[in-house]
Design a protein around this motif. Structure first.
Motif, PDB file in Angstrom:
ATOM      1  N   LEU A   1       0.847  -1.299   0.060  1.00 41.31           N
ATOM      2  CA  LEU A   1       0.121  -0.054   0.094  1.00 41.31           C
ATOM      3  C   LEU A   1       0.891   1.239  -0.146  1.00 41.31           C
ATOM      4  O   LEU A   1       1.772   1.436   0.854  1.00 41.31           O
TER       5      LEU A   1
ATOM      6  N   ASP B   1      -5.377  -1.828  -9.617  1.00 46.36           N
ATOM      7  CA  ASP B   1      -5.334  -3.277  -9.741  1.00 46.36           C
ATOM      8  C   ASP B   1      -4.793  -3.804 -11.050  1.00 46.36           C
ATOM      9  O   ASP B   1      -4.077  -2.888 -11.594  1.00 46.36           O
TER      10      ASP B   1
ATOM     11  N   ILE C   1      -7.813   1.591  -7.101  1.00 41.40           N
ATOM     12  CA  ILE C   1      -8.369   0.778  -6.049  1.00 41.40           C
ATOM     13  C   ILE C   1      -9.214   1.449  -4.959  1.00 41.40           C
ATOM     14  O   ILE C   1      -8.679   2.530  -4.720  1.00 41.40           O
ATOM     15  N   THR C   2     -10.388   1.250  -4.568  1.00 40.84           N
ATOM     16  CA  THR C   2     -11.060   2.113  -3.806  1.00 40.84           C
ATOM     17  C   THR C   2     -10.690   1.968  -2.429  1.00 40.84           C
ATOM     18  O   THR C   2     -10.186   0.796  -1.889  1.00 40.84           O
ATOM     19  N   SER C   3     -10.218   2.981  -1.613  1.00 40.58           N
ATOM     20  CA  SER C   3      -9.685   2.870  -0.364  1.00 40.58           C
ATOM     21  C   SER C   3     -10.567   3.576   0.929  1.00 40.58           C
ATOM     22  O   SER C   3     -11.449   4.245   0.304  1.00 40.58           O
TER      23      SER C   3
ATOM     24  N   ARG D   1     -15.095   6.758   1.927  1.00 40.88           N
ATOM     25  CA  ARG D   1     -14.220   5.778   0.643  1.00 40.88           C
ATOM     26  C   ARG D   1     -13.674   6.627  -0.217  1.00 40.88           C
ATOM     27  O   ARG D   1     -14.638   8.006  -0.359  1.00 40.88           O
TER      28      ARG D   1
ATOM     29  N   THR E   1     -11.300   6.897  -4.235  1.00 43.50           N
ATOM     30  CA  THR E   1     -10.504   6.213  -5.277  1.00 43.50           C
ATOM     31  C   THR E   1      -9.266   7.305  -5.660  1.00 43.50           C
ATOM     32  O   THR E   1      -9.704   8.577  -6.197  1.00 43.50           O
TER      33      THR E   1
ATOM     34  N   GLN F   1      -6.905  -0.632   2.635  1.00 48.15           N
ATOM     35  CA  GLN F   1      -7.216  -1.357   1.304  1.00 48.15           C
ATOM     36  C   GLN F   1      -7.376  -2.808   1.772  1.00 48.15           C
ATOM     37  O   GLN F   1      -6.390  -3.391   1.831  1.00 48.15           O
TER      38      GLN F   1
END
Length: 145
Positions: A49, A76, A82-84, A103, A105, A131
């Motif tokens: 991350l 990805d 990727i949504t965090s 949330r 991105t 994540q």
């Protein structure tokens, strides 16, 4: 006696040659001429991350917007972000005050206006980016003026 010595002289090189010939424990390398297949792309869970935190300063003015930005990567295997999840809280005089979770991105930005009662107090601003099971926490000290 001469016969035995001459026989030994003839047999010794034969025995040494026989001992030297034999199978090795290592298999012989076979070249097919083709390159090995490329490794599979790393999954998002195996990629570390990478997250960042930025803020304007450590000495914000009270009743004035203090901005901060939290960013997160990686993408990805298809290249999409990727949504965090970001969780924000502030520590005031040993007590953690929850600011909530959101949330996002790519990057998340927000602002806080510190009340006059926070003037001169040491505050610890904490933002945790998640994540899946991977976490990264940022702590940023503040003393509003």
């Amino acid at each position: 006696m001469v016969g035995v010595c001459s026989r030994l002289l003839v047999l010794l090189p034969l025995v040494a040659f026989t001992l030297g010939c034999g199978s090795s424990s290592k298999p012989a390398a076979v070249s097919t001429g083709a390159a090995p297949p490329p490794p599979p792309p790393p999954s998002a869970a195996s990629t570390p991350l990478r997250a960042t935190f930025r803020a304007l300063d450590h000495r914000p003015k009270v009743d004035t917007p203090w901005r901060y930005v939290v960013g997160a990567a990686p993408n990805d295997p298809n290249g999409r972000p990727i949504t965090s999840l970001v969780h924000v809280r502030v520590r005031v005089r040993g007590v953690w005050l929850e600011f909530g979770s959101n949330r996002f991105t790519g990057a998340y930005q927000d602002q806080v206006s510190w009340p006059p009662s926070a003037r001169g107090k040491l505050l610890i601003f904490e933002a945790t980016v998640a994540q899946g099971t991977r976490l990264k926490t940022f702590r940023f000290w503040l003393r509003p003026r």
